[in-house]
Design a protein around this motif. Structure first.
Motif, PDB file in Angstrom:
ATOM      1  N   GLU A  12      11.454   1.227  -5.245  1.00  0.00           N
ATOM      2  CA  GLU A  12      12.234   1.092  -4.010  1.00  0.00           C
ATOM      3  C   GLU A  12      11.491   0.215  -3.003  1.00  0.00           C
ATOM      4  OE1 GLU A  12      11.176   3.911  -5.311  1.00  0.00           O
ATOM      5  OE2 GLU A  12      12.877   5.206  -5.809  1.00  0.00           O
ATOM      6  N   MET A  13      10.150   0.273  -3.038  1.00  0.00           N
ATOM      7  CA  MET A  13       9.345  -0.521  -2.101  1.00  0.00           C
ATOM      8  C   MET A  13       9.477  -2.011  -2.400  1.00  0.00           C
ATOM      9  SD  MET A  13       5.891   1.863  -2.096  1.00  0.00           S
ATOM     10  CE  MET A  13       5.097   1.113  -0.669  1.00  0.00           C
ATOM     11  N   THR A  14       9.361  -2.395  -3.666  1.00  0.00           N
ATOM     12  CA  THR A  14       9.446  -3.818  -3.992  1.00  0.00           C
ATOM     13  C   THR A  14      10.894  -4.312  -3.948  1.00  0.00           C
ATOM     14  OG1 THR A  14       9.216  -3.104  -6.314  1.00  0.00           O
ATOM     15  CG2 THR A  14       7.301  -4.106  -5.272  1.00  0.00           C
ATOM     16  N   ALA A  15      11.864  -3.419  -4.165  1.00  0.00           N
ATOM     17  CA  ALA A  15      13.267  -3.826  -4.004  1.00  0.00           C
ATOM     18  C   ALA A  15      13.541  -4.168  -2.542  1.00  0.00           C
ATOM     19  CB  ALA A  15      14.196  -2.709  -4.478  1.00  0.00           C
ATOM     20  N   GLU A  16      13.015  -3.339  -1.631  1.00  0.00           N
ATOM     21  CA  GLU A  16      13.194  -3.612  -0.202  1.00  0.00           C
ATOM     22  C   GLU A  16      12.522  -4.926   0.185  1.00  0.00           C
ATOM     23  OE1 GLU A  16      11.996  -1.657   4.138  1.00  0.00           O
ATOM     24  OE2 GLU A  16      12.069  -0.373   2.352  1.00  0.00           O
ATOM     25  N   LEU A  17      11.334  -5.162  -0.323  1.00  0.00           N
ATOM     26  CA  LEU A  17      10.635  -6.404  -0.011  1.00  0.00           C
ATOM     27  C   LEU A  17      11.347  -7.615  -0.600  1.00  0.00           C
ATOM     28  CD1 LEU A  17       6.964  -5.178  -0.514  1.00  0.00           C
ATOM     29  CD2 LEU A  17       7.971  -5.966   1.643  1.00  0.00           C
ATOM     30  N   THR A  18      11.952  -7.447  -1.773  1.00  0.00           N
ATOM     31  CA  THR A  18      12.722  -8.545  -2.377  1.00  0.00           C
ATOM     32  C   THR A  18      13.885  -8.944  -1.484  1.00  0.00           C
ATOM     33  OG1 THR A  18      12.143  -7.830  -4.617  1.00  0.00           O
ATOM     34  CG2 THR A  18      14.077  -9.238  -4.392  1.00  0.00           C
ATOM     35  N   ARG A  19      14.605  -7.929  -1.000  1.00  0.00           N
ATOM     36  CA  ARG A  19      15.719  -8.223  -0.086  1.00  0.00           C
ATOM     37  C   ARG A  19      15.203  -8.886   1.188  1.00  0.00           C
ATOM     38  NH1 ARG A  19      17.612  -3.219  -2.330  1.00  0.00           N
ATOM     39  NH2 ARG A  19      16.454  -2.036  -0.769  1.00  0.00           N
ATOM     40  N   TYR A  20      14.039  -8.454   1.656  1.00  0.00           N
ATOM     41  CA  TYR A  20      13.477  -9.032   2.876  1.00  0.00           C
ATOM     42  C   TYR A  20      13.159 -10.517   2.684  1.00  0.00           C
ATOM     43  CZ  TYR A  20      10.263  -9.906   6.736  1.00  0.00           C
ATOM     44  OH  TYR A  20       9.655 -10.432   7.852  1.00  0.00           O
ATOM     45  N   VAL A  21      12.562 -10.867   1.567  1.00  0.00           N
ATOM     46  CA  VAL A  21      12.240 -12.278   1.313  1.00  0.00           C
ATOM     47  C   VAL A  21      13.510 -13.120   1.333  1.00  0.00           C
ATOM     48  CG1 VAL A  21      11.356 -13.932  -0.378  1.00  0.00           C
ATOM     49  CG2 VAL A  21      10.153 -11.769  -0.013  1.00  0.00           C
ATOM     50  N   HIS A  22      14.550 -12.664   0.618  1.00  0.00           N
ATOM     51  CA  HIS A  22      15.784 -13.448   0.538  1.00  0.00           C
ATOM     52  C   HIS A  22      16.488 -13.508   1.896  1.00  0.00           C
ATOM     53  CE1 HIS A  22      15.488 -14.353  -3.632  1.00  0.00           C
ATOM     54  NE2 HIS A  22      15.592 -13.097  -4.038  1.00  0.00           N
ATOM     55  N   ASP A  23      16.496 -12.399   2.633  1.00  0.00           N
ATOM     56  CA  ASP A  23      17.147 -12.412   3.962  1.00  0.00           C
ATOM     57  C   ASP A  23      16.413 -13.368   4.901  1.00  0.00           C
ATOM     58  OD1 ASP A  23      18.951 -10.569   3.065  1.00  0.00           O
ATOM     59  OD2 ASP A  23      18.003  -8.842   4.055  1.00  0.00           O
ATOM     60  N   ARG A  24      15.093 -13.308   4.878  1.00  0.00           N
ATOM     61  CA  ARG A  24      14.316 -14.183   5.763  1.00  0.00           C
ATOM     62  C   ARG A  24      14.490 -15.641   5.360  1.00  0.00           C
ATOM     63  NH1 ARG A  24       9.417 -16.555   6.399  1.00  0.00           N
ATOM     64  NH2 ARG A  24       8.414 -16.395   8.446  1.00  0.00           N
ATOM     65  N   SER A  25      14.527 -15.919   4.041  1.00  0.00           N
ATOM     66  CA  SER A  25      14.718 -17.287   3.571  1.00  0.00           C
ATOM     67  C   SER A  25      16.087 -17.813   3.961  1.00  0.00           C
ATOM     68  CB  SER A  25      14.548 -17.328   2.045  1.00  0.00           C
ATOM     69  OG  SER A  25      14.693 -18.643   1.566  1.00  0.00           O
ATOM     70  N   ALA A  26      17.112 -16.956   3.827  1.00  0.00           N
ATOM     71  CA  ALA A  26      18.470 -17.371   4.189  1.00  0.00           C
ATOM     72  C   ALA A  26      18.572 -17.641   5.689  1.00  0.00           C
ATOM     73  CB  ALA A  26      19.469 -16.295   3.769  1.00  0.00           C
ATOM     74  N   ALA A  27      17.922 -16.810   6.484  1.00  0.00           N
ATOM     75  CA  ALA A  27      17.947 -16.999   7.936  1.00  0.00           C
ATOM     76  C   ALA A  27      17.272 -18.306   8.328  1.00  0.00           C
ATOM     77  CB  ALA A  27      17.264 -15.818   8.620  1.00  0.00           C
TER      78      ALA A  27
ATOM     79  N   LEU B  95       0.840  -1.195   0.000  1.00  0.00           N
ATOM     80  CA  LEU B  95       0.000   0.000   0.000  1.00  0.00           C
ATOM     81  C   LEU B  95       0.873   1.242   0.000  1.00  0.00           C
ATOM     82  CD1 LEU B  95      -2.482  -1.268   2.736  1.00  0.00           C
ATOM     83  CD2 LEU B  95      -2.903  -1.219   0.272  1.00  0.00           C
ATOM     84  N   THR B  96       0.395   2.315  -0.622  1.00  0.00           N
ATOM     85  CA  THR B  96       1.201   3.541  -0.711  1.00  0.00           C
ATOM     86  C   THR B  96       0.622   4.695   0.091  1.00  0.00           C
ATOM     87  OG1 THR B  96       0.013   4.221  -2.713  1.00  0.00           O
ATOM     88  CG2 THR B  96       2.047   2.921  -3.005  1.00  0.00           C
ATOM     89  N   SER B  97      -0.660   4.638   0.421  1.00  0.00           N
ATOM     90  CA  SER B  97      -1.281   5.738   1.157  1.00  0.00           C
ATOM     91  C   SER B  97      -2.630   5.274   1.684  1.00  0.00           C
ATOM     92  CB  SER B  97      -1.483   6.947   0.248  1.00  0.00           C
ATOM     93  OG  SER B  97      -2.430   6.639  -0.772  1.00  0.00           O
TER      94      SER B  97
ATOM     95  N   GLU C  64       6.370   9.576   2.115  1.00  0.00           N
ATOM     96  CA  GLU C  64       7.351   8.538   2.439  1.00  0.00           C
ATOM     97  C   GLU C  64       6.956   7.728   3.666  1.00  0.00           C
ATOM     98  OE1 GLU C  64      12.147   8.162   3.280  1.00  0.00           O
ATOM     99  OE2 GLU C  64      11.331   9.969   2.340  1.00  0.00           O
ATOM    100  N   GLU C  65       6.409   8.407   4.700  1.00  0.00           N
ATOM    101  CA  GLU C  65       6.036   7.681   5.911  1.00  0.00           C
ATOM    102  C   GLU C  65       4.930   6.659   5.621  1.00  0.00           C
ATOM    103  OE1 GLU C  65       5.069   9.835   9.383  1.00  0.00           O
ATOM    104  OE2 GLU C  65       6.930  10.996   9.419  1.00  0.00           O
ATOM    105  N   ALA C  66       3.955   7.054   4.806  1.00  0.00           N
ATOM    106  CA  ALA C  66       2.868   6.132   4.460  1.00  0.00           C
ATOM    107  C   ALA C  66       3.408   4.946   3.677  1.00  0.00           C
ATOM    108  CB  ALA C  66       1.805   6.871   3.646  1.00  0.00           C
ATOM    109  N   ARG C  67       4.351   5.221   2.796  1.00  0.00           N
ATOM    110  CA  ARG C  67       4.912   4.106   2.009  1.00  0.00           C
ATOM    111  C   ARG C  67       5.720   3.171   2.902  1.00  0.00           C
ATOM    112  NH1 ARG C  67       5.497   8.359  -1.702  1.00  0.00           N
ATOM    113  NH2 ARG C  67       7.749   8.598  -1.355  1.00  0.00           N
ATOM    114  N   ARG C  68       6.406   3.721   3.919  1.00  0.00           N
ATOM    115  CA  ARG C  68       7.135   2.855   4.853  1.00  0.00           C
ATOM    116  C   ARG C  68       6.166   1.946   5.592  1.00  0.00           C
ATOM    117  NH1 ARG C  68      10.933   7.199   5.953  1.00  0.00           N
ATOM    118  NH2 ARG C  68       9.686   7.878   7.745  1.00  0.00           N
ATOM    119  N   GLU C  69       5.021   2.508   5.972  1.00  0.00           N
ATOM    120  CA  GLU C  69       4.019   1.696   6.662  1.00  0.00           C
ATOM    121  C   GLU C  69       3.472   0.629   5.709  1.00  0.00           C
ATOM    122  OE1 GLU C  69       2.270   0.194   9.751  1.00  0.00           O
ATOM    123  OE2 GLU C  69       3.313   2.111   9.986  1.00  0.00           O
TER     124      GLU C  69
END
Length: 621
Positions: free
Chosen positions: A600-615, A533-535, A566-571
């Motif tokens: 930037e939002m989906t790039a961050e989520l992509t990194r999150y998926v891979h980090d969580r999977s690696a962990a 979600l963006t807003s 930006e704050e809404a997009r972070r949420e």
């Protein structure tokens, strides 16, 4: 004195067939768009006139006006309940129009008639052929003619249900798009052999091609022994000038061609689309007083009869995400092509997603019927420039079958083999509402046809020198009232050959679990769609205006707590991470949809998926 059985007659004689019915009626002033077969009831005299014209020109093989007088074709005119009456009437009209020395033959055309085959309908086709043939036989025809079948499989089906109905001769004629081969991939040698085994008394070709191409086809075909050969070519290729249809071949040319067909051993020679009584008259005059010649088959030095063509098999390319997702969590990220000619921002976003670890970048095909830059061009650029793996959407809306096959062949040449087949929103909903929506085929059909390229055959059945290696995805929208019906539709896509599934975005655990329970019996990967979600306005739009999507009160409240920006997009990313956590419990496939080009939002989520999977893997070790 009764006439000799048609097949017996053909063993020792040449027989002149009639010419076109529909195109001759058109030349006589009957408008296009009406049901020509219905004229046997409403205007029988004009049909008698056509039959009589061909008989007086020398034809002694007269086809009833019943090419499309089966339930499927008549239903388009609201006449489906007149099958029996219409076929009986057509046989009566033909018999009244000609002399006793003519064979009146019940004509039955293909039900598929050039459309894409749907195997699920084939049983109903058999019932329709039986119904039509029974009516023609009751009308007193001398034989049954099955004509203009592009696919051997459909012609064999018709033979299978009609052969037990009668001992009268059955003529089985194919129509080919490519010289020497049926649309479903059989050589004519193989096809004629199968037709003979199935009970055809005469085999041959009609329609689609003119004399030259039909001659080339039979020159390189083995015709079964003791089986008469029939040829009914078109009068050349169809042309249109000043809104009028026309054909190029003149009667004199048909007379010359008749001699060539005789030399090839043909016994039954007539005409198809574009031919007139004058074409038939010229053939009858040229062949008068001539005896038939024996058929001399060519020597076949290779395995011509096999459906599988001789070809160079393509090097096996990776199945990409389908292979990867079976081993680990895999991320597909959607990035829409731009609406203008500036690609800078798109390429910057693609580079960021590749760097973040996206396993594939998927590009929509004019989503929402809004014109965007070609995903084919952009897919090639990001593959070449960044080494990113493109996954292209292919909509049924924008290209006819010619364009679809050409597009896929281009993708193959560019090394792009991962695609997602979608129906596509109607053009009237987009930015060019006056544009046409093509929809030659459904998504089910297109999936099957792409898999046909993988088998080494074009959409028309022509053999390819290389096999395609496409990995084909299908879309799933769980946000519908009838969830079980949506699941059944999804299962049909899997039956058609889909290799993986991508869902519309989901926003709650309940839906994720429902999708898991509904699809766990399917042996293909599922990629769960998640769009951050963006807003608050974006959240309210999705909750209140998009059918089937409901956000939790908590998620809406969280977004409402932030001003747009930006704050809404972070949420929005935080909420999406929670959805990713839920999805990863059930699925290895995550499909991230970039909202409003905030990559930037989906790039961050992509990194999150891979980090969580690696962990998670590290914990398991």
């Amino acid at each position: 004195m009764p006439k000799e059985n048609l097949k017996t007659y053909l063993n020792n004689h040449l027989l002149i067939g009639d010419g076109a019915m529909a195109t001759w009626l058109y030349q006589l002033g009957v408008p296009i768009g009406i049901c020509y077969e219905e004229l046997s009831l409403s205007d029988p005299e004009i049909i008698r006139t056509v039959h009589r014209s061909y008989y007086e020109a020398g034809a002694r093989f007269i086809q009833t006006n019943t090419y499309g007088a089966h339930r499927d074709a008549l239903a388009r005119h609201g006449l489906q309940d007149k099958v029996e009456r219409m076929n009986r009437a057509a046989a009566k009209v033909a018999r009244e129009a000609v002399g006793d020395d003519a064979y009146v033959v019940g004509g039955i055309g293909s039900i598929i008639a050039g459309r894409v085959r749907d195997a699920r309908q084939m049983d109903t086709y058999g019932e329709q052929y039986e119904e039509q043939a029974s009516a023609l036989l009751a009308g007193g025809v001398d034989a049954i003619l099955l004509e203009t079948f592009l696919d051997l499989d459909e012609l064999l089906l018709a033979l299978d249900v009609i052969r037990p109905l009668t001992k009268l001769p059955i003529i089985a004629q194919l129509a080919t798009i490519e010289v020497g081969r049926t649309r479903d991939g059989y050589t004519l040698t193989r096809a004629f052999s199968e037709l003979k085994k199935a009970g055809a008394d005469v085999v041959g070709l009609n329609c689609r091609m003119g004399p030259a191409e039909i001659l080339r086809s039979i020159e390189n075909t083995v015709v079964p022994e003791d089986t008469p050969l029939s040829v009914f070519p078109n009068a050349g290729r169809l042309a249109m000038s000043d809104g009028e249809y026309s054909y190029a071949s003149v009667p004199q040319y048909f007379g010359e061609s008749a001699l060539r067909f005789r030399a090839q051993g043909a016994r039954l020679i007539g005409g198809c689309c574009g031919t007139t009584p004058e074409h038939i008259r010229m053939m009858a005059q040229v062949l008068a007083e001539r005896d038939p010649l024996p058929r001399v088959n060519p020597v076949i030095t290779v395995e011509e009869g096999e459906r599988t063509p001789i070809r160079i098999v393509s090097p096996e390319r990776s199945k990409g995400i389908v292979d990867t997702v079976r081993q680990r969590h895999t991320v597909i990220v959607e990035l829409d092509p731009p609406r203008d000619l500036d690609t800078e921002k798109f390429l910057k976003g693609a580079a960021a997603l590749k760097e973040a670890g996206a396993d594939a970048i998927t590009l929509a095909d004019n989503s929402l019927a809004t014109t965007r830059m070609s995903n084919m061009a952009l897919g090639s650029i990001i593959k070449t420039k960044f080494g990113a793996e493109p996954l292209l959407h292919i909509a049924c809306r924008d290209r006819n079958l010619i364009g679809q096959q050409s597009h896929l062949m281009g993708l193959y040449a560019l090394g792009i083999n991962q695609v997602l087949v979608i129906t596509g929103d109607p053009a009237r909903f987009g930015d060019l509402p006056g544009a046409s929506s093509v929809f030659d085929v459904s998504s089910f059909d297109l999936i099957r046809m792409i898999k046909q390229l993988n088998e080494g055959f074009t959409f028309s059945g022509k053999p390819l020198k290389q096999r395609g290696d496409f990995v084909v995805g299908a879309a799933f929208n769980p946000h519908v009232r009838q969830f079980d019906a949506a699941l059944r539709r999804l299962e049909k896509k899997v039956e058609a050959g889909a290799d993986y599934i991508m869902t519309q975005p989901v926003y709650d655990r309940e839906m994720i679990e429902r999708i898991y329970e509904g699809t766990k019996h399917l042996d293909i990967p599922i990629f769960i769609g998640i769009m951050p979600l963006t807003s608050s306005r974006n959240a309210e739009f999705l909750h209140n205006e998009v059918p089937g999507i409901k956000l939790s009160d908590e998620a809406r409240a969280r977004m409402h707590a932030h001003e747009p920006g930006e704050e809404a997009r972070r949420e929005g990313v935080a909420i999406a991470r929670e959805l990713v956590d839920m999805a990863m419990e059930y699925f290895n496939g995550i499909y991230l949809i970039t909202p409003f080009f905030y990559y930037e939002m989906t790039a961050e989520l992509t990194r999150y998926v891979h980090d969580r999977s690696a962990a998670a893997l590290q914990v398991q070790k």
